[in-house]
Design an enzyme around this catalytic site. Structure first.
Site, mmCIF file in Angstrom:
data_model
loop_
_atom_site.group_PDB
_atom_site.id
_atom_site.type_symbol
_atom_site.label_atom_id
_atom_site.label_comp_id
_atom_site.label_asym_id
_atom_site.label_seq_id
_atom_site.Cartn_x
_atom_site.Cartn_y
_atom_site.Cartn_z
ATOM 1 N N ASP A 91 0.851 -1.185 0.000
ATOM 2 C CA ASP A 91 0.000 0.000 0.000
ATOM 3 C C ASP A 91 0.885 1.232 0.000
ATOM 4 O OD1 ASP A 91 0.817 -0.003 2.579
ATOM 5 O OD2 ASP A 91 -1.126 -0.519 3.429
ATOM 6 N N ASP A 263 -7.943 -7.450 2.076
ATOM 7 C CA ASP A 263 -6.836 -7.636 3.011
ATOM 8 C C ASP A 263 -7.313 -7.201 4.384
ATOM 9 O OD1 ASP A 263 -6.576 -4.605 2.343
ATOM 10 O OD2 ASP A 263 -5.278 -4.910 4.075
ATOM 11 N N CYS A 301 -11.562 -28.792 10.964
ATOM 12 C CA CYS A 301 -10.620 -27.896 10.276
ATOM 13 C C CYS A 301 -9.360 -28.698 9.953
ATOM 14 C CB CYS A 301 -10.279 -26.691 11.145
ATOM 15 S SG CYS A 301 -9.035 -25.613 10.404
ATOM 16 N N CYS A 303 -6.393 -27.496 9.162
ATOM 17 C CA CYS A 303 -5.141 -26.745 9.297
ATOM 18 C C CYS A 303 -4.182 -27.469 10.246
ATOM 19 C CB CYS A 303 -5.416 -25.312 9.755
ATOM 20 S SG CYS A 303 -5.487 -25.046 11.532
ATOM 21 N N CYS A 306 -5.086 -27.302 13.990
ATOM 22 C CA CYS A 306 -6.239 -28.124 14.390
ATOM 23 C C CYS A 306 -5.956 -29.618 14.250
ATOM 24 C CB CYS A 306 -7.467 -27.743 13.572
ATOM 25 S SG CYS A 306 -8.092 -26.109 14.026
ATOM 26 N N HIS A 332 -4.312 -20.890 12.257
ATOM 27 C CA HIS A 332 -5.714 -21.274 12.077
ATOM 28 C C HIS A 332 -6.538 -20.119 11.494
ATOM 29 C CE1 HIS A 332 -9.721 -22.846 12.855
ATOM 30 N NE2 HIS A 332 -9.995 -21.677 13.399
HETATM 31 ZN ZN LIG Z 1 -7.683 -24.863 12.133
#
Ligand SMILES: [Zn+2]
Length: 353
Positions: A91, A263, A301, A303, A306, A332
């Protein structure tokens, strides 16, 4: 410099697209995590790759003050320095000049301000801000603008808007002479006045830039209304970027309104306060109820946080002020938002959104 809309929704203004940059193709709509100082806080580039982050943001104001243009140029640009080979958007730094600096003075030439780090005096002009971002080698750069404060009288909003457009013209002249495929987006200001947003779009699109963003400080309850209204006025064949917005509750509407890029610092900022996203709202890992809870932050989840750690463990880390707590929560949260937008993209492609 190319943007393709590959599918338009029949149910809303949503679209799925592809934006071609010097460092690869970005599939839109896209959520872009923020790495203000050249790092997405507490996450390594390796983790960002795992999460399938396509593009990150960095901040021109902060990087210009520290480590500075000369060092970044010497290190072969930002991608090389931070070891992130995918696209980077920077930016303009205009927002930080107005929000962080204790002293600033706007003239036709540019803005003079004092660094929030050591008080040194600096001048940003439309040309110098393009020059900085070319030295960083940002794939997408933003021109110097004035982000009107909130609240703001109409008179002041007009003044800021006109100045932003005059600066954008100068930024374009500089960019046109010097770019090697880096894109310059126009920023549509106009505060919360719809007629000014309309005027801003008219003036800004005359510059025929590779993309357009919607900026400005608008109260949270009015963001969707102003951004949705403005998005409809922007050219169909150019990417549309809504700056600084990225809450799940906004994103669904913003994507339906035809916006492509988002963003927000929120996933890593919330993590630092112990908060994590779930499909049913936000949780807080500090709560005593998580103390011996063997479940993951969110059931199902996929990820890394998780799949490998319980809420009980992350609760302990957070209570013990261990940095790994912030990494796992940030991981996460970024994964959640990147996939939230990616799932909507898939639904646009399959005709379900
Ligand atoms: Zn997660």
């Amino acid at each position: 410099m190319k943007f393709e809309v590959i599918k338009k929704s029949s149910k809303s203004h949503a679209r799925a697209g592809k934006l071609y940059t010097n460092h690869g193709v970005i599939e839109t709509p896209v959520f872009m995590p923020v790495g203000t100082q050249g790092t997405v806080k507490t996450l390594t580039p390796h983790m960002l790759h795992e999460i399938n982050v396509q593009i990150i943001l960095a901040n021109t104001y902060h990087l210009a003050l520290r480590p500075g243009k000369d060092l970044l140029k010497e290190k072969g640009g930002l991608h090389n320095f931070i070891n992130w080979p995918k696209p980077i958007l920077t930016d303009s730094g205009g927002f930080q000049v107005f929000s962080l600096s204790k002293m600033r003075h706007i003239t036709e030439e540019g803005v003079i301000f004092r660094s929030h780090i050591n008080g040194d005096k600096h001048l940003f002009t439309p040309e110098s801000v393009v020059d900085l971002q070319l030295a960083f080698n940002s794939d997408i750069q933003m021109p110097l603008d004035i982000c009107s404060p909130y609240p703001c009288t109409k008179e002041d909003a007009i003044k800021d808007l006109d100045q932003t457009v005059r600066w954008a013209k100068r930024a374009k002249d500089e960019w046109e002479k010097r770019h090697t495929g880096q894109m310059l987006f126009g920023i549509v200001q106009g505060s919360y006045y719809k007629d000014l947003r309309e005027k801003a779009v008219e003036m800004m699109t005359e510059l025929d830039l590779p993309g357009y963003s919607i900026g400005g400080m608008v109260p949270i309850g009015q963001i969707n209304e102003i951004s949705g209204f403005t998005a409809q006025l922007l050219p169909e064949n150019k990417p549309r970027y809504l700056m600084g917005v990225g809450l799940p509750e906004n994103l669904v509407q913003n994507i339906a309104d035809g916006l492509d890029m988002f963003d927000c610092v929120i996933p890593t900022r919330l993590a630092r306060h112990g908060q994590f996203f779930t499909k049913t709202g936000r949780g807080n890992i500090r709560k005593a109820e998580h103390r011996s809870n063997d479940e993951s932050l969110e059931k199902g989840c996929a990820c890394y946080a998780c799949k490998n750690f319980s809420k009980s463990y992350i609760h302990h880390l957070f209570k013990a002020n261990e940095i790994l707590a912030l990494t796992l929560l940030s991981y996460h949260n970024v994964y959640f938002l990147v996939n939230f937008v990616q799932n909507i993209r898939e639904k646009i492609l399959s005709g379900e959104f």
